[in-house]
Design a protein around this motif. Structure first.
Motif, PDB file in Angstrom:
ATOM      1  N   LYS A 194     -16.705  27.891 -23.232  1.00  0.00           N
ATOM      2  CA  LYS A 194     -17.455  27.717 -21.981  1.00  0.00           C
ATOM      3  C   LYS A 194     -17.786  26.238 -21.754  1.00  0.00           C
ATOM      4  O   LYS A 194     -17.638  25.704 -20.645  1.00  0.00           O
ATOM      5  N   LEU A 195     -18.262  25.574 -22.803  1.00  0.00           N
ATOM      6  CA  LEU A 195     -18.709  24.196 -22.678  1.00  0.00           C
ATOM      7  C   LEU A 195     -17.547  23.262 -22.337  1.00  0.00           C
ATOM      8  O   LEU A 195     -17.665  22.411 -21.446  1.00  0.00           O
ATOM      9  N   GLN A 245     -28.073  25.381 -24.907  1.00  0.00           N
ATOM     10  CA  GLN A 245     -27.311  26.414 -25.635  1.00  0.00           C
ATOM     11  C   GLN A 245     -26.752  25.866 -26.935  1.00  0.00           C
ATOM     12  O   GLN A 245     -26.723  26.558 -27.963  1.00  0.00           O
ATOM     13  N   LEU A 246     -26.312  24.611 -26.914  1.00  0.00           N
ATOM     14  CA  LEU A 246     -25.754  24.000 -28.124  1.00  0.00           C
ATOM     15  C   LEU A 246     -26.831  23.834 -29.188  1.00  0.00           C
ATOM     16  O   LEU A 246     -26.585  24.099 -30.371  1.00  0.00           O
ATOM     17  N   THR A 281     -20.946  33.594 -31.033  1.00  0.00           N
ATOM     18  CA  THR A 281     -21.711  32.743 -30.117  1.00  0.00           C
ATOM     19  C   THR A 281     -21.221  31.295 -30.112  1.00  0.00           C
ATOM     20  O   THR A 281     -21.138  30.669 -29.056  1.00  0.00           O
ATOM     21  N   SER A 282     -20.863  30.777 -31.279  1.00  0.00           N
ATOM     22  CA  SER A 282     -20.456  29.366 -31.342  1.00  0.00           C
ATOM     23  C   SER A 282     -19.108  29.141 -30.665  1.00  0.00           C
ATOM     24  O   SER A 282     -18.924  28.151 -29.951  1.00  0.00           O
ATOM     25  N   LEU A 284     -19.339  29.679 -26.856  1.00  0.00           N
ATOM     26  CA  LEU A 284     -19.970  28.501 -26.265  1.00  0.00           C
ATOM     27  C   LEU A 284     -18.968  27.348 -26.179  1.00  0.00           C
ATOM     28  O   LEU A 284     -18.913  26.643 -25.168  1.00  0.00           O
ATOM     29  N   GLN A 285     -18.170  27.162 -27.232  1.00  0.00           N
ATOM     30  CA  GLN A 285     -17.183  26.072 -27.221  1.00  0.00           C
ATOM     31  C   GLN A 285     -16.211  26.214 -26.048  1.00  0.00           C
ATOM     32  O   GLN A 285     -15.906  25.234 -25.356  1.00  0.00           O
ATOM     33  N   LEU A 325     -25.998  23.336 -21.017  1.00  0.00           N
ATOM     34  CA  LEU A 325     -25.068  23.292 -22.158  1.00  0.00           C
ATOM     35  C   LEU A 325     -25.761  22.720 -23.387  1.00  0.00           C
ATOM     36  O   LEU A 325     -25.578  23.223 -24.504  1.00  0.00           O
ATOM     37  N   CYS A 345     -18.106  20.725 -29.462  1.00  0.00           N
ATOM     38  CA  CYS A 345     -19.074  20.714 -28.358  1.00  0.00           C
ATOM     39  C   CYS A 345     -19.770  19.355 -28.261  1.00  0.00           C
ATOM     40  O   CYS A 345     -19.937  18.807 -27.160  1.00  0.00           O
ATOM     41  N   THR A 396     -27.466  27.107 -30.851  1.00  0.00           N
ATOM     42  CA  THR A 396     -26.345  27.429 -31.747  1.00  0.00           C
ATOM     43  C   THR A 396     -26.459  26.651 -33.049  1.00  0.00           C
ATOM     44  O   THR A 396     -26.239  27.193 -34.140  1.00  0.00           O
TER      45      THR A 396
END
Length: 387
Positions: free
Chosen positions: A336-337, A298-299, A329-330, A333-334, A295, A261, A302
């Protein structure tokens, strides 16, 4: 995962030292060759020996086996940084070798087993793999069909495993097999298997949509005979051990997700500042700014939860539910990001010329291996609601 996080404060000097060493090694020995490795679908054995010589394989294992005895956070920094600079295939290979197999041997092995395998893993002479997944059994370990039958002083193993990271390079396989099929998941035993033994066959490498040079293979066992001394831990306790070791594995995947990320965010910020549309940099459009702002928020959350989990893990308090929350979650997110960052590159994001495309395809498997997102949700729900 900067030095300001509480979990890392006591390890910051070691992290700085090892990070400098790692980045020098990657710049000189990995990055100039990585594109070719990805095309070949193969990382040469020499790369492992180079990393071993630099002290970057299983650095947090005990010094008596030739490792640095570094803090746990150093091993996680290696996973993070390799993903941040975009060598995701290498990071996953290292994750299995250093963050999963070496701790299994160190935590569960006899003094003889540790003396036999750890020094060679630390130099890169032997590369470690873990054999859990089968063609018909992934997250559902109770469905495992590989068997190990006691015969005198030996066990005879029959079956197969698939999607095995480091499968072609594998010298040591931590193999999960059914020793008592009547007990379901409670009848699983772990074995330390030397891949050079007769009856151990490696299939062809599996072609994947991403992480191409991380060799992934199917493994076959046909009347493979191993001594009883190859049992890792106690007979029929394999499932318990797998559950014990999964939190570390999932922290490692969180480390990789955070690194990827950070790498994707940095290259995207750089690109949108330079790329112009309608007479101004893409970075000036509110859509770009708000996307990157969300982003980043959210990062950072995380990363904070990752640091919390490391503190809990080191204190021996981290729960399966916490590990599952981090993994879920991590990695989500990766995915999505990298998807949203690629979008900001427009058509160029879809080309191989820009590394964001590789970040995108390499991310996709993160929500699948080491327990799918769906399994993570089920584990979290059990912690919340009971079975």
């Amino acid at each position: 995962m900067g030095h300001s996080t509480p979990a890392l404060a006591d390890a910051s000097e070691d992290i700085t030292l090892f990070r400098d060493m790692l980045l020098r090694c990657l710049d000189k020995e990995v990055l100039p060759h990585y594109d070719q490795w990805e095309k070949d679908g193969w990382m040469p054995k020499s790369a492992w020996l180079t990393l071993g010589a630099a002290g970057l394989l299983a650095p947090d294992m005990p010094e008596e086996y030739g490792a640095a005895g570094a803090p746990f956070e150093v091993s996680q920094m290696i996973l993070e940084e390799t993903c941040r600079v975009g060598v995701h295939s290498l990071s996953t290979a290292l994750s299995v070798h250093s963050n999963i197999v070496a701790p299994y041997v160190n935590n569960l092995g006899t003094p003889e087993q540790k003396a036999m395998w750890l020094p060679k893993m630390i130099t890169g002479e032997v590369i470690g793999s873990i054999g859990m997944t089968e063609p018909g059994a992934g997250s559902d370990l109770a469905g495992m069909r590989t068997t190990a039958v006691r015969q005198g002083d030996d066990y005879i193993i029959n079956g197969s495993k698939t999607f095995i990271t480091n499968g072609l390079h594998c010298g040591l396989l931590v193999l999960a097999a059914k020793t008592d099929p009547t007990l379901g998941a409670k009848g699983i035993t772990l074995f330390l298997v030397d891949s050079s033994l007769p009856g151990f066959t490696k299939g062809k490498g599996i072609k994947k949509m991403g992480q191409h040079s991380n060799d992934t293979a199917e493994l076959f066992f046909d009347n493979l005979r191993v001594p009883a001394s190859a049992v890792l831990g106690e007979v029929n306790q394999g499932f318990v051990y797998l559950m014990q070791e999964l939190p570390r594995e999932r922290i490692g995947i969180g480390s990789q997700a955070i690194g990827a990320c950070e790498g994707a965010m940095a290259m995207t910020a750089d690109y949108v500042r330079q790329r112009k549309a309608f007479g101004q940099p893409v970075a000036q459009f509110q859509n770009t700014r708000f996307t990157l702002a969300e982003l980043r928020a959210q990062l950072e959350l995380t990363k904070a939860y990752w640091a919390h989990c490391v503190t809990r893990f080191k204190a021996g308090l981290m729960t399966t539910q916490e590990a599952s929350i981090l993994k879920l979650t991590s990695t989500e997110l990766q995915v999505k990001l990298t998807h949203e960052c690629l979008q900001l590159f427009g058509g160029y994001g879809y080309t191989e010329e820009y590394p964001i495309s590789r970040f995108f395809t390499d991310a996709r498997v993160q929500t699948i291996y080491a327990g799918t997102s769906e399994i993570m949700k089920e584990i979290i729900a059990r912690g919340e609601l009971g079975r």
